[in-house]
Design a protein around this motif. Structure first.
Motif, PDB file in Angstrom:
ATOM      1  N   ARG A 106       0.817  -1.213   0.000  1.00  0.00           N
ATOM      2  CA  ARG A 106       0.000   0.000   0.000  1.00  0.00           C
ATOM      3  C   ARG A 106       0.855   1.269   0.000  1.00  0.00           C
ATOM      4  O   ARG A 106       0.479   2.271  -0.613  1.00  0.00           O
ATOM      5  N   ILE A 107       1.997   1.226   0.655  1.00  0.00           N
ATOM      6  CA  ILE A 107       2.856   2.411   0.714  1.00  0.00           C
ATOM      7  C   ILE A 107       3.714   2.530  -0.549  1.00  0.00           C
ATOM      8  O   ILE A 107       3.990   3.626  -1.026  1.00  0.00           O
ATOM      9  N   ARG A 108       4.163   1.404  -1.085  1.00  0.00           N
ATOM     10  CA  ARG A 108       4.974   1.339  -2.296  1.00  0.00           C
ATOM     11  C   ARG A 108       6.171   2.302  -2.240  1.00  0.00           C
ATOM     12  O   ARG A 108       6.281   3.239  -3.041  1.00  0.00           O
ATOM     13  N   PRO A 109       7.073   2.091  -1.300  1.00  0.00           N
ATOM     14  CA  PRO A 109       8.201   3.020  -1.170  1.00  0.00           C
ATOM     15  C   PRO A 109       9.133   3.015  -2.377  1.00  0.00           C
ATOM     16  O   PRO A 109       9.821   3.999  -2.638  1.00  0.00           O
ATOM     17  N   GLN A 110       9.162   1.910  -3.134  1.00  0.00           N
ATOM     18  CA  GLN A 110      10.060   1.841  -4.283  1.00  0.00           C
ATOM     19  C   GLN A 110       9.710   2.863  -5.361  1.00  0.00           C
ATOM     20  O   GLN A 110      10.562   3.249  -6.166  1.00  0.00           O
ATOM     21  N   THR A 111       8.454   3.322  -5.375  1.00  0.00           N
ATOM     22  CA  THR A 111       8.042   4.300  -6.393  1.00  0.00           C
ATOM     23  C   THR A 111       8.486   5.721  -6.039  1.00  0.00           C
ATOM     24  O   THR A 111       8.259   6.643  -6.830  1.00  0.00           O
ATOM     25  N   LEU A 112       9.120   5.897  -4.885  1.00  0.00           N
ATOM     26  CA  LEU A 112       9.579   7.226  -4.472  1.00  0.00           C
ATOM     27  C   LEU A 112      10.998   7.519  -4.947  1.00  0.00           C
ATOM     28  O   LEU A 112      11.533   8.599  -4.662  1.00  0.00           O
ATOM     29  N   LEU A 113      11.636   6.585  -5.647  1.00  0.00           N
ATOM     30  CA  LEU A 113      13.056   6.723  -5.973  1.00  0.00           C
ATOM     31  C   LEU A 113      13.333   8.020  -6.741  1.00  0.00           C
ATOM     32  O   LEU A 113      14.217   8.803  -6.361  1.00  0.00           O
ATOM     33  N   ALA A 114      12.615   8.279  -7.838  1.00  0.00           N
ATOM     34  CA  ALA A 114      12.886   9.474  -8.647  1.00  0.00           C
ATOM     35  C   ALA A 114      12.631  10.746  -7.849  1.00  0.00           C
ATOM     36  O   ALA A 114      13.396  11.719  -7.945  1.00  0.00           O
ATOM     37  N   ARG A 115      11.575  10.734  -7.056  1.00  0.00           N
ATOM     38  CA  ARG A 115      11.245  11.926  -6.257  1.00  0.00           C
ATOM     39  C   ARG A 115      12.334  12.218  -5.232  1.00  0.00           C
ATOM     40  O   ARG A 115      12.757  13.362  -5.069  1.00  0.00           O
ATOM     41  N   VAL A 116      12.800  11.169  -4.549  1.00  0.00           N
ATOM     42  CA  VAL A 116      13.845  11.360  -3.540  1.00  0.00           C
ATOM     43  C   VAL A 116      15.140  11.803  -4.211  1.00  0.00           C
ATOM     44  O   VAL A 116      15.847  12.686  -3.702  1.00  0.00           O
ATOM     45  N   ARG A 117      15.460  11.233  -5.357  1.00  0.00           N
ATOM     46  CA  ARG A 117      16.677  11.632  -6.078  1.00  0.00           C
ATOM     47  C   ARG A 117      16.649  13.110  -6.417  1.00  0.00           C
ATOM     48  O   ARG A 117      17.624  13.849  -6.201  1.00  0.00           O
ATOM     49  N   ASP A 118      15.492  13.599  -6.916  1.00  0.00           N
ATOM     50  CA  ASP A 118      15.379  15.018  -7.264  1.00  0.00           C
ATOM     51  C   ASP A 118      15.475  15.890  -6.022  1.00  0.00           C
ATOM     52  O   ASP A 118      16.083  16.976  -6.065  1.00  0.00           O
ATOM     53  N   ASP A 119      14.875  15.438  -4.910  1.00  0.00           N
ATOM     54  CA  ASP A 119      14.946  16.202  -3.670  1.00  0.00           C
ATOM     55  C   ASP A 119      16.385  16.304  -3.171  1.00  0.00           C
ATOM     56  O   ASP A 119      16.825  17.362  -2.712  1.00  0.00           O
ATOM     57  N   VAL A 120      17.118  15.183  -3.244  1.00  0.00           N
ATOM     58  CA  VAL A 120      18.515  15.185  -2.795  1.00  0.00           C
ATOM     59  C   VAL A 120      19.337  16.139  -3.647  1.00  0.00           C
ATOM     60  O   VAL A 120      20.158  16.922  -3.132  1.00  0.00           O
ATOM     61  N   ARG A 121      19.133  16.122  -4.964  1.00  0.00           N
ATOM     62  CA  ARG A 121      19.847  17.025  -5.854  1.00  0.00           C
ATOM     63  C   ARG A 121      19.502  18.485  -5.543  1.00  0.00           C
ATOM     64  O   ARG A 121      20.382  19.355  -5.497  1.00  0.00           O
ATOM     65  N   ALA A 122      18.196  18.747  -5.327  1.00  0.00           N
ATOM     66  CA  ALA A 122      17.762  20.120  -5.059  1.00  0.00           C
ATOM     67  C   ALA A 122      18.334  20.660  -3.753  1.00  0.00           C
ATOM     68  O   ALA A 122      18.609  21.859  -3.626  1.00  0.00           O
TER      69      ALA A 122
ATOM     70  N   GLY B 289      29.072  14.729  -5.458  1.00  0.00           N
ATOM     71  CA  GLY B 289      30.020  13.618  -5.430  1.00  0.00           C
ATOM     72  C   GLY B 289      29.422  12.314  -5.912  1.00  0.00           C
ATOM     73  O   GLY B 289      30.130  11.320  -6.057  1.00  0.00           O
ATOM     74  N   PHE B 290      28.080  12.283  -6.127  1.00  0.00           N
ATOM     75  CA  PHE B 290      27.411  11.085  -6.623  1.00  0.00           C
ATOM     76  C   PHE B 290      27.052  11.279  -8.091  1.00  0.00           C
ATOM     77  O   PHE B 290      26.523  12.321  -8.475  1.00  0.00           O
ATOM     78  N   THR B 291      27.331  10.283  -8.926  1.00  0.00           N
ATOM     79  CA  THR B 291      26.720  10.261 -10.254  1.00  0.00           C
ATOM     80  C   THR B 291      25.259   9.854 -10.076  1.00  0.00           C
ATOM     81  O   THR B 291      24.850   9.379  -9.009  1.00  0.00           O
ATOM     82  N   ASP B 292      24.460  10.055 -11.125  1.00  0.00           N
ATOM     83  CA  ASP B 292      23.041   9.688 -11.016  1.00  0.00           C
ATOM     84  C   ASP B 292      22.873   8.219 -10.654  1.00  0.00           C
ATOM     85  O   ASP B 292      22.023   7.859  -9.827  1.00  0.00           O
ATOM     86  N   ARG B 293      23.718   7.366 -11.263  1.00  0.00           N
ATOM     87  CA  ARG B 293      23.578   5.927 -11.002  1.00  0.00           C
ATOM     88  C   ARG B 293      23.954   5.604  -9.560  1.00  0.00           C
ATOM     89  O   ARG B 293      23.254   4.836  -8.890  1.00  0.00           O
ATOM     90  N   LEU B 294      25.053   6.182  -9.063  1.00  0.00           N
ATOM     91  CA  LEU B 294      25.458   5.922  -7.683  1.00  0.00           C
ATOM     92  C   LEU B 294      24.436   6.468  -6.700  1.00  0.00           C
ATOM     93  O   LEU B 294      24.160   5.856  -5.665  1.00  0.00           O
ATOM     94  N   LEU B 295      23.879   7.643  -7.016  1.00  0.00           N
ATOM     95  CA  LEU B 295      22.874   8.218  -6.130  1.00  0.00           C
ATOM     96  C   LEU B 295      21.630   7.341  -6.086  1.00  0.00           C
ATOM     97  O   LEU B 295      21.050   7.113  -5.015  1.00  0.00           O
ATOM     98  N   GLU B 296      21.208   6.830  -7.232  1.00  0.00           N
ATOM     99  CA  GLU B 296      20.038   5.955  -7.250  1.00  0.00           C
ATOM    100  C   GLU B 296      20.309   4.665  -6.477  1.00  0.00           C
ATOM    101  O   GLU B 296      19.418   4.157  -5.783  1.00  0.00           O
TER     102      GLU B 296
END
Length: 452
Positions: A138-154, A160-167
């Motif tokens: 019901r929570i489906r935390p795996q679907t938050l990956l792109a959102r969290v990545r953008d938040d971390v970048r912002a 120091g992380f490439t996109d792949r390492l950050l993901e």
């Protein structure tokens, strides 16, 4: 933290659960753990976790067992947290923020809130009532990956992380949250059921107790990392056995003759000095299906022990047999690729891909009979399931007649021998067969059966 059952009872139950999973915990460690509880108190749960781990464990390999057991006997709290009814979208927003900040404490509170709001099922008091699968679905935390990545970048936290390492890092945090949800659900189930039973059934065993036939890819990789330490331990044990064997027995005639000048007082024993030649070892390994993980691990272990023998030859088979000794040198450098390398470079199958012990063992006796001699100990590795084909017992007897010893290590439980297409009882009448389901049994058998 509330402890209605009493801290001493919880501590001794935790120790009992660890022992049931193969963690050696003695009286001294238990006393030290009790003193750690008295000194650290119950206010800081994570500090208490680390204190008990330091006093009860003997290495980091035991943490995967200790942590979920600790969560059962020293939970964050008893019952549901005193929070308002969970709002799915609001909880996902707070979870995304916690993942972006890598805030473990907040993730723990959100895991408890998620199980409370979305993991409950059933209205009967006798039902377990909590499901980590339902919560995560019901929570489906795996679907938050792109959102969290953008938040971390912002927020500038991804420098120091490439996109792949950050993901990859965010996936690791999501998996940590999923583990927290699982621990919270187990804790709630344990409140309603027998906590000791949950600790026995729901906590994964240590690597040395995992059945070869049921170990997944991750557990097999973990097992391969234990090959070198286990080989060193077994080599020390074999060397000690060899030293004892070299002492020889008392030569009675020479002992009495040497004692005549003193009238037998004192009598100095004279030993028959033995100079045993280092034995030869041959492995016949079934590498089909789920048995392949067991064979791969044993081959790597024997390769690590090769200095203990004058000659080691290894053969792999499915329904054809081929020598793979040369491939083990590369396998030692790349243990995870050993099985794939063997299947790619060796001739293991004929006109079909199913295992056939009779054909493979017959081919070994015919083509590689010179590999077996009076100094050779042969180990056959496999489940003895012949797919209803002829087991070819004469070939097995022929190998046993040529060899010094023949041992069959079977990764199936003894209760499964003889069921379905298993020819284990027939083979066990021809050669000595042993159940060998995990690395604990394998190390005991290797240490006892390997020739000196």
């Amino acid at each position: 933290m509330s402890t209605p059952a009493g801290v001493p009872e919880r501590l001794t139950s935790l120790v009992g659960a660890l022992r049931a999973h193969g963690v050696r915990v003695g009286t001294g460690e238990t006393v030290d753990a009790a003193q750690a509880v008295a000194a650290l108190g119950l206010a800081d749960r994570e500090l208490l976790r680390e204190g008990l781990a330091a006093t009860l464990l003997h290495g980091t390999a035991q943490r995967p067992v200790f942590d979920p057991v600790f969560d059962l006997y020293f939970p964050r709290g008893v019952g549901a947290p005193e929070t308002e009814a969970a709002d799915r979208d609001g909880l996902r927003d707070r979870l995304a923020a916690a993942l972006a900040a890598n805030d473990r404490a907040l993730m723990g509170r959100l895991a408890a809130e998620a199980v409370d709001g979305f993991g409950g099922y059933g209205s009967s008091p006798a039902s377990d009532g909590w499901s980590s699968y339902q919560t995560l679905d019901r929570i489906r935390p795996q679907t938050l990956l792109a959102r969290v990545r953008d938040d971390v970048r912002a927020q500038g936290r991804g420098q120091g992380f490439t996109d792949r390492l950050l993901e990859d890092e965010i996936r690791r945090r999501i998996e940590a949250f999923r583990a927290l949800v699982g621990a919270e659900a187990r804790r709630r189930v344990a409140e309603r059921r027998d906590r000791d039973e949950i600790a026995r059934r729901a906590v994964a065993p240590t690597a040395d107790r995992v059945d070869f036939l049921f170990a997944g890819k991750d557990r097999l990789a973990e097992l391969r990392r234990t090959v070198q330490p286990l080989a060193r331990k077994l080599a020390t044990r074999l060397a000690a056995r060899r030293r004892r064997a070299a002492r020889g027995s008392i030569d009675l005639r020479r002992t009495l003759r040497g004692s005549l000048s003193t009238g037998g007082v004192p009598m100095r024993p004279v030993l028959r000095r033995r100079r045993p030649a280092r034995p030869e070892l041959v492995l016949l390994c079934d590498v089909s299906g789920s048995v392949s993980g067991f064979s791969d691990f044993t081959m790597l272990l024997v390769q690590a022990l090769h200095d203990q023998f004058s000659k080691v030859r290894v053969f792999a088979f499915v329904n054809r047999i081929d020598e793979v000794t040369r491939l083990l040198v590369h396998g030692a450098a790349d243990p995870e690729g050993l099985g794939a390398r063997i299947r790619a470079e060796a001739t293991l199958t004929g006109w079909h891909g199913s295992s056939d012990y009779g054909v493979a063992l017959g081919e070994f006796a015919e083509r590689y009979g010179d590999a077996v001699g009076p100094r050779t100990t042969v180990f056959v590795l496999g489940d003895a399931r012949t797919n209803m084909s002829d087991p070819n017992l004469p070939a097995v007897r022929q190998i046993a007649e040529r060899a010094r010893r023949v041992y069959w290590l079977n990764p199936e439980a003894h209760t499964q021998w003889g069921t379905g297409d298993s020819a284990a009882p027939a083979y066990a009448e021809a050669v000595e067969m042993h159940e060998c389901r995990n690395t604990r049994q394998l190390s005991a058998l290797v240490g006892r059966l390997l020739p000196v």
